[in-house]
Design an enzyme around this catalytic site. Structure first.
Site, PDB file in Angstrom:
ATOM      1  N   ASP A  41     -67.210  27.981 -15.988  1.00  0.00           N
ATOM      2  CA  ASP A  41     -68.263  27.810 -14.801  1.00  0.00           C
ATOM      3  C   ASP A  41     -67.541  27.251 -13.704  1.00  0.00           C
ATOM      4  OD1 ASP A  41     -69.919  29.488 -16.246  1.00  0.00           O
ATOM      5  OD2 ASP A  41     -71.172  28.131 -16.930  1.00  0.00           O
ATOM      6  N   LYS A  63     -70.920  30.651 -11.189  1.00  0.00           N
ATOM      7  CA  LYS A  63     -72.028  31.313 -10.566  1.00  0.00           C
ATOM      8  C   LYS A  63     -72.698  30.222  -9.858  1.00  0.00           C
ATOM      9  CE  LYS A  63     -74.364  34.513 -12.849  1.00  0.00           C
ATOM     10  NZ  LYS A  63     -73.802  35.546 -12.170  1.00  0.00           N
ATOM     11  N   MET A 178     -81.730  23.593 -11.376  1.00  0.00           N
ATOM     12  CA  MET A 178     -81.553  24.299 -10.273  1.00  0.00           C
ATOM     13  C   MET A 178     -82.985  24.463  -9.369  1.00  0.00           C
ATOM     14  SD  MET A 178     -79.516  27.069 -12.522  1.00  0.00           S
ATOM     15  CE  MET A 178     -80.567  26.965 -14.102  1.00  0.00           C
TER      16      MET A 178
END
Length: 259
Positions: A41, A63, A178
């Site tokens: 990641d 991502k 997030m």
């Protein structure tokens, strides 16, 4: 040390931890040294990736919200294809694979494809990252419950499936992953549901890394925050008050580069 065998044709989903390379588990490090392919990641430390075996193929599958990113389905197909080639495939994910890491989705796809797999848990940034900021997620004097939630859904917007009215009063401490992009909107929803605007709120960016930064404010003031560095963990509730005495992560430790 007796580690399980990383069999050819299998996939290990490994949590890399919150950022500092020294926080990966011994079993995760073993997988990193044994893997033929490392699919990682965006938030995995380059210092950690450099510890892979020289023969290993390194594949970026990061991502990041608001930026061009590989599709989840494409990442999963690659894992399956590599395994079917007889390779030892390491899926290296920031934090813990099963904590907002889509590890469950990837594991289910591996099961459907008949690919053997192993889950190696990692230290979640919602725990380890806050610890580096001197913030315990629980404390007997303040809270016996904590709620974890994500700050965006698959579309990149504020999660529509979250019952914000229920969340506002579900636990004294709420840890949000997030959530920085939509923090003003989330704050509005929590305030509208009756959460106290004076509740403490802390945003910990670049957790466990030398660039770590902590911003402390209140829920009421969070609506005015902008341009905060990401990635970041947001914690709402009284526990950030312990930073006054537990803020142990000092520059001397930051300079050694291993956490």
């Amino acid at each position: 040390m007796d580690f399980p065998c990383f069999e050819p044709g299998s996939v290990w989903l490994v949590g890399a931890g919150p950022g500092a390379p020294g926080l990966i588990s011994l079993l995760g490090y073993h997988a990193l040294r044994e893997a033929d392919v490392v699919v990682h990641d965006a938030l995995v430390s380059q210092k950690l990736i450099a510890m892979a075996a020289p023969r290993a193929e390194i594949v970026f599958a990061g991502k990041r919200g608001g930026k061009p990113s590989p599709q989840q389905a494409d990442i999963t197909i690659r894992l399956i294809d590599y395994a079917r080639q007889g390779k030892r495939v390491l899926r290296l994910k920031g934090g813990d694979p099963f904590m907002f890491g889509r590890g469950g989705e990837e594991a289910l796809a591996l099961v459907a494809a008949g690919i053997p797999f192993r889950i190696v848990p990692g230290i979640s940034s919602g725990l380890g990252g806050l610890a580096y900021a001197g913030i315990p997620v629980t404390h007997r004097d303040t809270n016996q419950a904590v709620l974890f939630l994500t700050g965006h859904d698959e579309t990149g917007g504020v999660p529509q499936a979250v019952d914000w009215a229920a969340v506002a009063h579900a636990a004294p401490v709420i840890v949000m992953f997030m959530a920085v992009k939509h923090l003003p909107s989330i704050a509005e929803k929590l305030l509208a549901a009756g959460r106290d605007p004076a509740d403490r709120l802390a945003i910990v960016s670049q957790v466990t890394l030398p660039e770590q930064r902590v911003v402390e404010t209140t829920l009421g003031e969070a609506r005015a925050l902008a341009d905060l560095p990401t990635p970041a963990i947001v914690v709402l509730g009284p526990v950030s008050a312990y930073r006054a005495v537990l803020d142990w992560y000092v520059p001397v430790l930051r300079e050694n580069g291993i956490g």
